[in-house]
Every structure is written in structure tokens, then in C-alpha cells.
Write a protein that holds these residues in place. Sequence first.
Motif, PDB file in Angstrom:
ATOM      1  N   ARG A   1       0.810  -1.207   0.000  1.00  0.00           N
ATOM      2  CA  ARG A   1       0.000   0.000   0.000  1.00  0.00           C
ATOM      3  C   ARG A   1       0.848   1.264   0.000  1.00  0.00           C
ATOM      4  N   VAL A   2       1.939   1.183   0.735  1.00  0.00           N
ATOM      5  CA  VAL A   2       2.837   2.335   0.783  1.00  0.00           C
ATOM      6  C   VAL A   2       3.384   2.605  -0.608  1.00  0.00           C
ATOM      7  N   VAL A   3       3.778   1.540  -1.266  1.00  0.00           N
ATOM      8  CA  VAL A   3       4.306   1.698  -2.619  1.00  0.00           C
ATOM      9  C   VAL A   3       3.229   2.292  -3.530  1.00  0.00           C
ATOM     10  N   LEU A   4       2.004   1.813  -3.370  1.00  0.00           N
ATOM     11  CA  LEU A   4       0.912   2.328  -4.203  1.00  0.00           C
ATOM     12  C   LEU A   4       0.713   3.827  -3.975  1.00  0.00           C
ATOM     13  N   ALA A   5       0.739   4.199  -2.685  1.00  0.00           N
ATOM     14  CA  ALA A   5       0.514   5.609  -2.377  1.00  0.00           C
ATOM     15  C   ALA A   5       1.614   6.464  -2.984  1.00  0.00           C
ATOM     16  N   ALA A   6       2.857   5.984  -2.803  1.00  0.00           N
ATOM     17  CA  ALA A   6       3.974   6.720  -3.390  1.00  0.00           C
ATOM     18  C   ALA A   6       3.799   6.778  -4.903  1.00  0.00           C
ATOM     19  N   ALA A   7       3.306   5.684  -5.462  1.00  0.00           N
ATOM     20  CA  ALA A   7       3.114   5.637  -6.915  1.00  0.00           C
ATOM     21  C   ALA A   7       2.084   6.672  -7.346  1.00  0.00           C
ATOM     22  N   GLY A   8       1.043   6.829  -6.507  1.00  0.00           N
ATOM     23  CA  GLY A   8       0.022   7.816  -6.841  1.00  0.00           C
ATOM     24  C   GLY A   8       0.618   9.208  -6.923  1.00  0.00           C
TER      25      GLY A   8
ATOM     26  N   LEU B   1       2.839   9.477  -9.964  1.00  0.00           N
ATOM     27  CA  LEU B   1       2.158   9.656 -11.251  1.00  0.00           C
ATOM     28  C   LEU B   1       1.715  11.099 -11.431  1.00  0.00           C
ATOM     29  N   GLY B   2       1.174  11.664 -10.335  1.00  0.00           N
ATOM     30  CA  GLY B   2       0.757  13.063 -10.437  1.00  0.00           C
ATOM     31  C   GLY B   2       1.924  13.966 -10.807  1.00  0.00           C
ATOM     32  N   VAL B   3       3.032  13.759 -10.106  1.00  0.00           N
ATOM     33  CA  VAL B   3       4.219  14.576 -10.380  1.00  0.00           C
ATOM     34  C   VAL B   3       4.728  14.290 -11.792  1.00  0.00           C
ATOM     35  N   ALA B   4       4.668  13.016 -12.150  1.00  0.00           N
ATOM     36  CA  ALA B   4       5.213  12.611 -13.455  1.00  0.00           C
ATOM     37  C   ALA B   4       4.536  13.358 -14.591  1.00  0.00           C
TER      38      ALA B   4
ATOM     39  N   LEU C   1      -3.892  14.273  -5.915  1.00  0.00           N
ATOM     40  CA  LEU C   1      -4.292  14.795  -4.609  1.00  0.00           C
ATOM     41  C   LEU C   1      -5.300  13.874  -3.929  1.00  0.00           C
ATOM     42  N   PHE C   2      -6.292  13.465  -4.690  1.00  0.00           N
ATOM     43  CA  PHE C   2      -7.317  12.578  -4.138  1.00  0.00           C
ATOM     44  C   PHE C   2      -6.688  11.288  -3.633  1.00  0.00           C
ATOM     45  N   LEU C   3      -5.760  10.797  -4.433  1.00  0.00           N
ATOM     46  CA  LEU C   3      -5.163   9.518  -4.089  1.00  0.00           C
ATOM     47  C   LEU C   3      -4.356   9.614  -2.807  1.00  0.00           C
ATOM     48  N   ILE C   4      -3.618  10.696  -2.677  1.00  0.00           N
ATOM     49  CA  ILE C   4      -2.804  10.875  -1.473  1.00  0.00           C
ATOM     50  C   ILE C   4      -3.708  10.990  -0.257  1.00  0.00           C
ATOM     51  N   TYR C   5      -4.771  11.710  -0.424  1.00  0.00           N
ATOM     52  CA  TYR C   5      -5.731  11.858   0.661  1.00  0.00           C
ATOM     53  C   TYR C   5      -6.170  10.476   1.137  1.00  0.00           C
ATOM     54  N   ASN C   6      -6.479   9.649   0.190  1.00  0.00           N
ATOM     55  CA  ASN C   6      -6.949   8.309   0.533  1.00  0.00           C
ATOM     56  C   ASN C   6      -5.884   7.477   1.213  1.00  0.00           C
ATOM     57  N   SER C   7      -4.652   7.551   0.693  1.00  0.00           N
ATOM     58  CA  SER C   7      -3.620   6.704   1.296  1.00  0.00           C
ATOM     59  C   SER C   7      -3.318   7.152   2.711  1.00  0.00           C
ATOM     60  N   THR C   8      -3.294   8.462   2.906  1.00  0.00           N
ATOM     61  CA  THR C   8      -3.023   8.942   4.260  1.00  0.00           C
ATOM     62  C   THR C   8      -4.150   8.521   5.193  1.00  0.00           C
TER      63      THR C   8
ATOM     64  N   LEU D   1      -7.922   4.562 -10.769  1.00  0.00           N
ATOM     65  CA  LEU D   1      -8.324   3.186 -10.490  1.00  0.00           C
ATOM     66  C   LEU D   1      -7.529   2.628  -9.318  1.00  0.00           C
ATOM     67  N   LEU D   2      -6.246   2.974  -9.280  1.00  0.00           N
ATOM     68  CA  LEU D   2      -5.445   2.607  -8.120  1.00  0.00           C
ATOM     69  C   LEU D   2      -6.094   3.161  -6.872  1.00  0.00           C
ATOM     70  N   GLY D   3      -6.613   4.361  -7.011  1.00  0.00           N
ATOM     71  CA  GLY D   3      -7.305   5.000  -5.894  1.00  0.00           C
ATOM     72  C   GLY D   3      -8.497   4.183  -5.451  1.00  0.00           C
ATOM     73  N   VAL D   4      -9.227   3.672  -6.418  1.00  0.00           N
ATOM     74  CA  VAL D   4     -10.384   2.844  -6.079  1.00  0.00           C
ATOM     75  C   VAL D   4      -9.912   1.608  -5.323  1.00  0.00           C
ATOM     76  N   THR D   5      -8.842   1.008  -5.822  1.00  0.00           N
ATOM     77  CA  THR D   5      -8.318  -0.174  -5.158  1.00  0.00           C
ATOM     78  C   THR D   5      -7.949   0.139  -3.705  1.00  0.00           C
ATOM     79  N   THR D   6      -7.196   1.200  -3.521  1.00  0.00           N
ATOM     80  CA  THR D   6      -6.778   1.529  -2.148  1.00  0.00           C
ATOM     81  C   THR D   6      -7.974   1.884  -1.290  1.00  0.00           C
TER      82      THR D   6
END
Lengths: 230, 852, 368
Positions: free
Chosen positions: B19-26, B29-32, B272-279, B735-740
Motif C-alpha cells: 500500500r505504501v508503494v501504491l501511495a507513493a506511486a500515486g 504519477l501526479g508529479v510525473a 491529490l485525491f489519491l494521497i488523501y486516501n492513502s493517508t 483506479l489505483l485509488g479505487v483499489t486503495t
Amino acid sequence: MKATLALDQVSKEFRQGTQVVRAVDEVSLEIEAGEFVAITGASGSGKSTLLHLMAGLETPSRGRVLVAGKDLATLRDAELAALRLHTIGFVFQFFHLLPALTAEENVALPLLLAGVAPRQAAARAAELLAWVQLAPRRTARPAELSGGEMQRVALARALANDPAILLADEPTGNLDSQNGRLVLDLLYRSCKERGKTLVLATHDRAVAARADRVVELQDGAVVSISAAER
Amino acid sequence: MWALWRLISLPHVRQHRGRVVLAAAGIALGVAVFVAVRVTNVSTLRAFARTVDAIAGRASLEITGYGAPIDERLLTVVRRTPGVAAAAPLVLADVLVQEAEGAPLLVAGIDLVTDRAVRDYTFAWQETDRRDPLALLTQPDALVLSTRFARRYGLRLGDPVHVHTAQGTRRLVVRGLLRPTGAAEALGGHFAVMDIAAAQLLFHRLGRLDRIDVVPQAGFPLDALQAALQQRLGPGVQVRRPQARNRTVEKMLRSFHVNLTALSLIALIVGLFLIYNSTTSAVVQRRRELGILRALGVARRRLRRLILGEALLLGAVGSVAGVGLGLLLARLALWLVAPAITALFLREHLDRLVLTPGTALAGVALGLGTTLGAAAWPVREALRVAPLDALQQRGVYTPRQAPVWPVTLVGLGLLAAAYGLSQLPPLGEVALFGYLACLALVLGLSCLVPLLLRALGVARPLLLRGGGVEGLLALDNLRYALRRTTVATAALLTSFAMMISVAIMIQSFKRTVYTWVEQTLRADLLVHQASPGGERSGLSLPHALRDELLRLDGVRDVDSARALDITYRGDPVLLVAVDFDVYARYGTYPFAAGDPQAAMRQVLEAQAVLVSENFSRRYRLGVGDTLVLPTPRGPQRFAIAGVVIDYSSERGTITMNRRTYVAFWDDPQVDAFGVFVAPGADLDEVAQRIQRHFAGRYPLYVLTRGKFKERVLELVAQPFWVTYALEIIAIAVALLGVTTALSAAILERTRELGVLRAVGATRQRLARMVLLEGGLMGVVGGSSGLVAGFFLALILIYVINRQVFGWTLQLTVPGWFAAAAFVLLVAATLAASWRPAQQAARVPVVEAIQYE
Amino acid sequence: MNKSFWFLVGSLVGVALWLAAGEGALLGFQQAVPGYRWEFPRDHGAHPGFQTEWWYYTGHLHAAPGRTFGYQLTFFRHRLDRPGLSLNPSQWFADQLYLAHMAITDEARQRFVYGEKRNRAALGVAGAAEGRYHVWNEDWLAQRLGRHHFLQGAIPGYELRLVLTPLKPLVLHGEGGLSRKGAGKGQASYYYSFTRLYTEGVLRTEEGVFDVSGLSWMDHEFGSTQLSEEQVGWDWFSVQLDNHHELMLYHIRRRDGSLDAASSGTLVRPDGSAVPLRRDDFRVEAHERWRSPKSGAVYPQRWTLYVPRFDVVLHLEPVLAEQELITDSSTLITYWEGRVRVRGRFQGQETQGAGYVELTGYAHPVRL
């Protein structure tokens, strides 16, 4: 046919770090249909585990658990689920209602799971809620109910599919005495009026006093089985 | 702090590695996406600047004509101007090399005798002996290639090559090689030199030069020299610094990244949404641990710092990874889009990506900022809970039915703001408010998601009937875990809206341009020069070929078009010269303003022009106004006879009669001929006849009008390909966000799931419930995304593109595409829910129900 | 003299080699053969039919506060061979290249400065008139005005404008102006000199403008030949003595270290009559070596010239060791060309004077 619950030399061991803890130790027990059996013992004596074994929620390390003559070990997940749905009703110490559902929906849940049409399920749920004296609270959500009310909803849910066996794990443990008495009354009536086999785990001697038989556990082993002291 | 970190943070990271890797990935991707857009842009500009510098060498000033070659005798004037240390003549031509897979090559005709005063060359043979490149003077077919080009295409000294030029196909011989230093680095090595005398003959520049490069004497004031040269040479030429061209290119490129910028902002919202979710999940999972720590007396402040620190570290790792990923993405984008850029704007061969420290820092800062912003709220919320509640997980089990109205009101406010912003004029030439409107729109609609999800309640009976109890439960899970599901759904909405809006924009573009081509294109056959690969090459053709074409059987009439990049008030605009004498007989332009008949007559008979609608809008010029254009004959006044609908250039187009054009620009070339076929003649036959007639001299690419229109559509869509890559990545992030989100929800609801199993639900039913949950998120996110996408497209088309390019596009919605995309999205969401569903099925019942 | 001829031929030999790939290098050029009918002033001008031609000035300039400068100003013309060349009406179409070198030896400041030019004729940037003497390369110029030669040239820090007046008639070298360069057939050039030119003019430097006067030497040579494989370079000496004699000697050095039989010289008497010197008539000894820090070449320095036939012994001393030209922007040849002070005995009499020495082929064989 009246269901019978039988434990045959059942042991359950848990691994705790490097130690193996025996939660249930060679318990053999036969419970008649319609019987009210109380399981007592100190905290950690293995009451809950014994109940979980009966419900097929745990598998024994050794020995057999027979519900209505079927060895639970031979059943697959779907069959076990069906057993819990139709044959066993479970009442938990902490009620375990689904917070998103109303009281009535919580009660209807097992019915719906069993494929009962929503309208009939609702009617049956209403009926059961009325029986536990909660008719006016049908649409309340768990967060809006008191502990006693929640436990009554839980009891109604356990009765939803008219199971042969009711398992109750410290159902009054979290209730004040008045509410505890009310819940216990309802459980007792389920057993005696509705013919359910009731297995109730409690550390409260007063509660156990109403049972037909009292099984006392200590460190997982049965230390005494006695008829109720009336 | 370190102890806490070691005790609390590290184990968590270790335990939830995935999950940590996924969050970092989120975050990554945004930065990318952000970095990729910047890198692509900067790289293109840098590559161009590098080429400009490489070719300019030591020259600090360059002298060019206004779109036409200049008289070579000006060189004498330049050399005699005080302050000039050296002046080098230059003839420049684009060619395509048949033996090099048709690769483009910029050939510089230089005075090999004196050019070293301006540019550095290292001839590849110089390390072994001391041959003088002057030997090349004696060989009129001598071409000196860069070693990079030669190696890339397996060419060696002495090899003959056939080059396609604007003046036909010629045979040259590789007589020398240039080491990759100095000028040979221009265009990534797609650069060659030949002697100026041969180049003048070959490229029809006798007596003329494309450029004079000037090296000033050391210490001589450049401004004074520039002014002195301009004064001596007159207004027909321009004296400027070579770097001035970089700015022009920057403006040309802007059209390309204008839409990308809008999209990268939206991609960041997804991040942003994804980070919110992972945190949130990171906090929720450790609620008990945090509760214990609080109970043990650790101050809330310290815990906040700890968790924010964790998030920041995650953000930092993700950001840095995002910078790297952005580079990769940029590489992909270049690969996808470089041909389009090359064809449309630059001859630049992009092979080096430039990551400036500025870009990297901005990317990381953006990633960290987004992380902090997104993490702050869940952290605050988690620490506000009383320690005991946290210990007992009470807060989790009892879902607080947060009222949706506040956030809905914020959403409505944002939507109103979006509308307001879209009505504002551009800031300078930047559609800043348009971008802000996009952001407000997306955020505003995202704020309506809770309401939407809550409103799903009306679908309960339907779901109960259709999906059984799992459907009901799924629905309720969505409705009551709004905090979590909202964000993931909003991310879906955002990314999907992005894709839909671009699809609508492309479709509108295509439709509009197609209609325009339909209206204005009258000729039956379009004749361009062909590349060695048999495609349209972009090389021009001599107008003189028109007479030959006219003599061919089946040809009734021939007109021509010449397009030239010129500068108007310092901006690049397009000048188009058309044979109006011919064209007017067959059709007319779609006029936006002006009397068509009078305007056509004026263009034919007087020094008048037609300007495009976007030109008119940008410069606030209309019928009756006068334009002053820099021409090789000095500045000239042209009357605007009409404003026409024209999509030739996003920078604005000026159209004039060829006769007028030639009078001032003296340009013998055209970019295309339009052939009107005699009645009854067979199109394909005439096309073949034309090709046969010029075979060996000019490889021609002849298209029927219908085929040409198809090609135009392809060309229009090409630059947008990269946006699809971005959109797909954004959707993947969502979609990663949905998964998390689902995974985290499952962790939160472990007990609930256990209870369900205890009361008789099977594993499959739990899995199905989670799948349904995901599917519902897909449906809600997708359908609201469709709506958002539509409105986003409105802003893109009617605000941003209109403000930046001055274009009016006909809104066209690609219905089938949208429908298919929607279905795919829902399917993808289901797929994204697969793992959480399995996770739900595996919940250990006893542990789940035994809490407390 | 002769000096420069081979030097340029050698410098451009690469071109020739490349063009003709071997023996037919001289194809299409006029050859220097016996029996040439000189005609002046026509022959001061260019002879574009020959491959190589130059006008070569060296001299010694004195200015008022005891300043002395040496100067070299050379104009080269080189015709490109172009087998199969199609005609091209472009201005830049070049069949002649024009190159030029200029050097100043600033004795007081112990400084040697040089510059070079290379151009084609396009737009009249450089050229050499036929039939009259007018040679130019950008703003460098050599021109005959009546009896006088006018020179103009500028390199960083030094700008030269000189008027030269012959004090003696021109001298034809070798056999009636045909100077042999080797044993091979056609290895020769046409070569004449003004050995004593009174020189006046101005030299503009960073320190100011100097009125200068002194003596110059001018060579004009043209031909279409080249050094043979065995010849690696040459040493050339020109001496102007206060007793009104001038001496020119040159050695062609062979690969094996020996001197080529074609080495020769000329002695010019005060009345202007010239005596050709053969290989056996003179001897040159070098007493020192100097290693160039820039090119790494080791050049001989401080010579004694012996001409026993005329009882002449002359000691030549460079005024500055560093008088080396590395001409990467024009002829691609590295050579030493420097002003020397001369003293010695001439037929029993003490004498002194000044001279120029040119040394080629020390950094690399002139051939390639």
C-alpha cells in the motif's frame, strides 16, 4: 427433526509466539434439542472458542463437532455458511449490528442472504422486532439504539431464519442488569417457547442458574457438568 | 522522534509495503505528468535553442530576409560596416535523404574558405591527416554529413546519396564527415554542409543568401552594431540576435502545450485525491496504535509531526520517483508526438530530454505540497478522536453520518466560480482564468459526489431486487463511508472527465476543420512533393511546374498555395498565397465578415488580403483596416478585404493573391498545387499521369480531395495523441485509488465482514459485494465524469482555445466513444476492485468479531 | 628564395593528391619550362594558368626612437584543379583561392605577431589582377604605382602601410628566371626578386603611429610543381649587406637528412648584376637549436653562411627565437620565418646587414 449439537473430544490450540496455548482441551459434550446449556468459567477459560467451534467459525485442532449429525470438518465454506444462515443463530456480546442498516434491515439481513423476497423479509423482520418489543424502533440505526435495544435487535437477527440452535456469547455482558434481564428472558423464551437449542456462554452465575445444564470450563477443559441448581 | 518513527512508522511501512508503494506511486504519477509536460516543452525549446546556437556559432547577429532570401551583395555592405569582425554567408535548405530512410537533413551551404571565422567544424578525417576541406570546393556534388547522421543511417565516405529538395531530386556524394562538435550538433546531427557555390546552384539561390551571420569585433557594442547594420541594409532585411528565434518558437510551441497544461493540472487533482486516501488509510489502520501512544502520554503534536513526516517522506519518495517517471513519460510522449511536432512546428530532431533543476524542484515541491495538503485533514481528524475511543475502535465502528450539505454548498460555489472565471478575458495571452475555471469545475463537481452517493439511496429497492443483499450492502457501504468513497470516486470523475473533454475537443476540432476543408477545398487533386517513403514530404515545389501541369491531358486548371511563416508585431503568423485568379473561378472562402464578392475582387485587383477569424480577433483588426507587413521590399501596407473562417494556423492566417505575394516576396516556390480535372477525365488516371510526367525530377504525392480530407483529419488529431497517454495514466491512477479506497474500507469494516460471515454470508458473496461497490463507484464516477467532461470541453473549446487561438470550434460530442469509454471505465473499476474483493473474502471471521 | 614556392605547393599538396589521386596531379596546369619570355609590368601581375603563385615581401623597418621592426607580408594565389567540374554561375564558384600571411617582429618588445587570411574571389573580397600588379585579400593589399609598390596589411596590434621603391632592378633567378626545385621533370618555377627596395611608410601600433623606413625584399614566383616524395622541407636565407650586396640561399632537405642537389642561390652585386650559386658554391652551419613550445618543432638557429667562391663568411643571429607561424586557418603549414641580424667578412672586409630566414618542414613534413 430436532437438531443435536455434539462435541467429540474436541481440542483447539492456538499458537502464541513460540508457545502453544490449548484454548479448548478434549471437550466432549452432547446437547439435546431444545436444551438450554450454559457454559461458564473465568475470563479466558475457553468459552468463546467453544462457541465458535460449535458455529463452525473455528475448526478444531483435534476431535469432531457435529451439528444436526453433520461433521463440520467435512463441510465446505458455502455449506458452512448455509449452516450458519439456517441452522445456527449467533448473538454476540458486542451486538455486532451493521451500522449502515436500520434495525429492521439488520434483522432482515439473514433472510435476504437466504434469498427471501425483500417484502417478505421485511414482514418477518417486523414481526421479530415486535417480538423483542422493538416495533417502534424499526427504522432506527444502531447508532440510535441503546445497548439493550441493540442486543434485542441482534437476537431478532439470530432468530430471523428460524434456526434450530442459538449460540450466545456473553449476551448480557455489556448490558446493565435490567436490560440484561430482559435479553435473558427473551433468550430463555426462544428456547422454551420456540424450541431452540440455546448455548449461552457467561461468567455470570445468576445467568447460568436458569440453564438446564451448566458446563464449567477451566483452562479449556470441562471441570464439571451439573444440572442447574434451582 | 526517531524512536517513535522506528517503533510506529517503520513496522507499518514494512507491514503495508504494497500500500505504501501504491501511495507513493500515486504521488509519483501526479508529479510525473507535470514533469513530463514541462520536460517535453523545455526539451523542445532547448533543442531548438541548441540548434540555433550551434548553427550561429560565434555569430551574435544574423541577417535574414522577411521570408525570402537576401541579395548576396549585402555581404559586402555588412563586411564593411565598422565593428564587424567577420560575416559569413549561409544558404539553408531542407532535404530528405533517400538513402537514410528519407530522414530530414538541414543542408547549410557555407563558404568553406572563411566559415571557420564563425562556426567550428572538425572534419572527421583531421585526426589522421591534414587534408584541407577546401578540397570540397572542387566537387560540386560534395556533401559533408555529421558523423552521427552517417552512422545512424550507415552512410560512409564516398557513398552517393539522393536528396529530395524543393528543386527536385539530386544526387550528391558523401565527401566528408563532421565530428559532433559545433555546428554538426545542430538538429541532433541532422545537419550537413556543402560549399556555398554548389548550394546556390542546387537550391536555386544564385545571387542570394538565406542568412548572413555576423561576428562583431570584441568589445564592440552589439546594440549599436545591430542598429548600424539595420540602417545600412534597409528595411527589407532584419538584423537580429539568433536567440530571438527561440522566442518565436516558444510562441509556436505554446499552442501545443496549452491544452497539456490544463490536463496536467487536472492530473494533479487526481494525485491529490489519491494521497488523501492513502493517508487516511495509514491513519485509520493505526488508530489503535495511535490511541495507545496518546494514552501513554505522547503529545498530539508529536504524533501529528510523526504522521505528517511519514506522509512527507512518502511524498518525497513519490515525488522523486515521479520526476524520473516524468522523464520516461516525456520520452514516450516524444516518441508518440515528435513526428507531429516535427511536421507542424519544427524541424527539430528531439533526442535529448532536458530536466532543468527548476522543473525537478517544481515537481518535487508540487508533490510535497499536494501530500501535505492532502494528508493534513485525515491526520487532524484521526488525532481529534479521544484516546480511549481510538483504543476501542469506537470511532470507526460507528460511522458518523457527516452531513453532505456543507461540501455540496462548497461545490455549488465552485461551480459558480467556474462559470464566473470562464467569462473573464485572458490575462495577456494566457488563458489563466480558463485554467482556473477548469480546476474549479472539476473540484466543484467532485464536491457534489457525496451528495450523489448519498442520493444513490433511491436506487436501494432497485439494487435489492437486482443485486440482492450484496447490492444493498454495497450501496450502503458507499453511502456511509463517504469520506473514503467520495474521494476515490472524485478521482475517477476527474480523470474520466479529462479523457472525455479531450475526446470532445478532438472531435469538435475534426468536425470543424473537416467542414472548413469541405467548403474551401475545390481542386480535385492535390499535388505535393513526395518523400522518399512515398508520403507527403513538406518540401515545396517550383511554381513553374504549373505550366507543365496545365499541358497535361485531363487537366483543366491548376491553382497553387504557398504558406510562409512570417512575423506580425513580433508574433509568428502564417502567410498564405493562393492563385486567386484560378481559385475565384471555382469557389470562395467562408466569410465571417466583409462582402465576399467585393472582397475577392479587391484581393485580385488591389494590394488587399483576407485575414482569418482568429487573426482578426487577436489583433482586433477587421474589414477596412490596414495591415503593415514586413516584406523583402520593406514594410508594405495591405488592406483587409475580408475576414474568413480559416483553420490553417492557430496563430492566425493572412491570405493573399499569389501575384501580390510574388511582387513583394519574389518567391518562386509553392507548397501544393490544386489540379482541377477536366469533366469526364478519370481522377486516378490523371493523378498517375501527373506522377509519371515528373518522375525522376520531382517525386510527387497526388491525393484526391477525399483522401486529402482524411489526411487533414489525421493531422488534426495527431498532436493530441500524447494527451491520451496522459489521460490513460490519470485513469490508472484513479483506479489505483479505487483499489486503495476499497482495501482501506475493508480494513475498517473487518468486523462487519466477520459478522456477515458469522450470520451466514459466503466468501463469494462478500467478494461480490465489494465488486459491486467498486462497480457503483465506476458508474457514479463515470457518469459524473461524462458530465464534467462535457463542461470541461465547453471551457476548453469556448474559453481556452478561443482565447489562446481565437478559434471557434463547432461543439461535437463523440457519443459512441463516450459510451464505450464509460463501459470500459466501469469494467476497469470492477477489475480494480478484484483484489479488495479477494481481501474481503479472506477476512478471518473469529478475529474480526472478537475485537474488544 | 624559392622558399615560399615549395612551401605553398607543399601546403596544398593534399588537395592535389585528393583531386588527382596520384600522378596526374599536374593535369591542366601550365608548367614552368625553359624559354619563358618575361615581359614587365605584365609579369608582375597574376598568372592564373599556373597552380601556385605568390608575392612575398620581407623587410626591416626603423622608427625614430631607435625602434626596429621586421615584417613579412605574403599574398598567395592557388588555383584549384577541378576535373569534371560543371560550370556554376554562382559568385562563389571558385577556381582560385587567395591566401595571405602577415607577421611583425617587434624587436623592442620582443614580440612576434602574425595573422592570416584565406578567401575566394566571390564578391571581390580577394583577387589578383592579370597584366598589372594588384593583389589583395580583404583589406590587405599589394599594388604597383609607377615604380613604387604600395603595401597595406593589418594584424591585431599592427597596421602597416608602406611605399617601396626599388634601388636595384629586378633579378631573375636560376636560368633566365627558371628556378629548379629538384631533379624531377617539371620541378621548377618562374622566380624573380627585387632584392633591395627602399621602404617608407607608417606602422600603427597600440603605442601610437611610427613613421618607419628601411629596406625590403620582394619575391614573385609562380609554377605548378611540388616537392618530391624525398624532399621534406627547406631552409631559405636572404641577406642584405651594408656593402650593397645581397645574397639568397636555399637548401632543400631530403628525407635522409642530406641536401638536395637542386639547392642553390644568387649573389647580387651593387650594380644589380646577379651571379647564380650552385649547390657546391656555399655551405651553411647552424650553431644552436630552439624548440617551439607551441608546435614542438626543433628549429636550427644562429647560422654561419660560407660562400668560399666569393670569400664570404656571414654570421646570422635571430633577433627573437620565437618567430614561428602556425597557419591553421590558411595554408595549414607550420614554419619559422624571422628577421636576423647579420655580420661577417666579405672579401676581406668587415660587413654587416640584416636578413630573413625561412625554415619549413620541421614541425611535420611539408608534404602532408
